[in-house]
Design a protein around this motif. Structure first.
Motif, mmCIF file in Angstrom:
data_model
loop_
_atom_site.group_PDB
_atom_site.id
_atom_site.type_symbol
_atom_site.label_atom_id
_atom_site.label_comp_id
_atom_site.label_asym_id
_atom_site.label_seq_id
_atom_site.Cartn_x
_atom_site.Cartn_y
_atom_site.Cartn_z
ATOM 1 N N GLY A 150 13.674 -23.357 -27.311
ATOM 2 C CA GLY A 150 15.008 -23.862 -27.623
ATOM 3 C C GLY A 150 15.756 -24.307 -26.381
ATOM 4 O O GLY A 150 16.459 -25.320 -26.397
ATOM 5 N N THR A 151 15.596 -23.557 -25.298
ATOM 6 C CA THR A 151 16.234 -23.936 -24.038
ATOM 7 C C THR A 151 15.641 -25.245 -23.515
ATOM 8 O O THR A 151 16.375 -26.130 -23.078
ATOM 9 C CB THR A 151 16.071 -22.824 -22.994
ATOM 10 O OG1 THR A 151 16.640 -21.622 -23.512
ATOM 11 C CG2 THR A 151 16.739 -23.180 -21.695
ATOM 12 N N ALA A 152 14.326 -25.347 -23.555
ATOM 13 C CA ALA A 152 13.680 -26.584 -23.104
ATOM 14 C C ALA A 152 14.104 -27.760 -23.969
ATOM 15 O O ALA A 152 14.329 -28.866 -23.464
ATOM 16 C CB ALA A 152 12.165 -26.425 -23.132
ATOM 17 N N ASP A 153 14.268 -27.528 -25.267
ATOM 18 C CA ASP A 153 14.691 -28.597 -26.159
ATOM 19 C C ASP A 153 16.160 -28.942 -25.933
ATOM 20 O O ASP A 153 16.534 -30.118 -25.967
ATOM 21 C CB ASP A 153 14.475 -28.176 -27.613
ATOM 22 C CG ASP A 153 14.818 -29.265 -28.591
ATOM 23 O OD1 ASP A 153 14.311 -30.389 -28.413
ATOM 24 O OD2 ASP A 153 15.594 -29.000 -29.527
ATOM 25 N N PHE A 154 17.002 -27.940 -25.709
ATOM 26 C CA PHE A 154 18.431 -28.181 -25.490
ATOM 27 C C PHE A 154 18.655 -29.063 -24.267
ATOM 28 O O PHE A 154 19.470 -29.973 -24.288
ATOM 29 C CB PHE A 154 19.175 -26.851 -25.324
ATOM 30 C CG PHE A 154 20.641 -27.017 -25.082
ATOM 31 C CD1 PHE A 154 21.497 -27.297 -26.128
ATOM 32 C CD2 PHE A 154 21.160 -26.905 -23.805
ATOM 33 C CE1 PHE A 154 22.858 -27.455 -25.911
ATOM 34 C CE2 PHE A 154 22.515 -27.063 -23.570
ATOM 35 C CZ PHE A 154 23.371 -27.340 -24.628
ATOM 36 N N PHE A 155 17.939 -28.771 -23.194
ATOM 37 C CA PHE A 155 18.088 -29.561 -21.976
ATOM 38 C C PHE A 155 17.196 -30.809 -21.983
ATOM 39 O O PHE A 155 17.259 -31.607 -21.051
ATOM 40 C CB PHE A 155 17.785 -28.706 -20.743
ATOM 41 C CG PHE A 155 18.876 -27.755 -20.407
ATOM 42 C CD1 PHE A 155 19.981 -28.169 -19.690
ATOM 43 C CD2 PHE A 155 18.823 -26.448 -20.815
ATOM 44 C CE1 PHE A 155 21.008 -27.303 -19.381
ATOM 45 C CE2 PHE A 155 19.844 -25.562 -20.513
ATOM 46 C CZ PHE A 155 20.937 -25.994 -19.802
ATOM 47 N N SER A 156 16.358 -30.972 -22.999
ATOM 48 C CA SER A 156 15.457 -32.130 -23.135
ATOM 49 C C SER A 156 14.682 -32.384 -21.842
ATOM 50 O O SER A 156 14.589 -33.517 -21.369
ATOM 51 C CB SER A 156 16.242 -33.377 -23.534
ATOM 52 O OG SER A 156 16.952 -33.172 -24.711
#
Length: 122
Positions: free
Chosen positions: A28-34
């Motif tokens: 989720g963190t990796a996706d949030f920061f793209s």
């Protein structure tokens, strides 16, 4: 029976659930920061300036616009990736601490009761 069920869950399904939850948080963190998208487009222009066809720009102006736009894009994306990576490192460290403490948490009530009985404190 109840205690054995709790301990069985804690060291079995509970541990697997902990791993699964961490994976969701990390992704989720990796996706949030793209991070993957930003890394692929690191040197792309940042909101390329649109000019009306009525305005004639020289080659130098076009090159200057492109350099400024790409520099701003690089700096912006770089710092967003850096912040995301630092947060992911902090998450890894927190998860490592939780993994180290996870096996001992069920025994903390017994430890605290014994500390109270023998009047041992921190």
């Amino acid at each position: 029976m109840f205690l054995s069920d709790i301990l069985g869950w804690w060291y079995g399904a509970g541990f697997k659930d902990l791993i699964a939850r961490f994976k969701v948080v990390f992704e989720g963190t990796a996706d949030f920061f793209s991070i993957d998208i930003l890394a692929k487009s690191l040197f792309q222009p940042f909101r390329q300036t649109l000019t009306d066809v009525r305005y004639k720009r020289t080659l130098g102006q076009k090159i200057g616009d492109a350099i400024v736009s790409r520099s701003v894009g690089f700096i912006t994306r770089f710092f967003i990736i850096l912040i995301g990576a630092l947060l992911m490192i902090l998450e890894l460290m927190a998860f490592g601490l939780v993994l180290l403490l996870w096996p001992f948490v069920p025994f903390l009530p017994v430890l605290f009761i014994l500390m109270t009985i023998f009047k041992v404190g921190f």
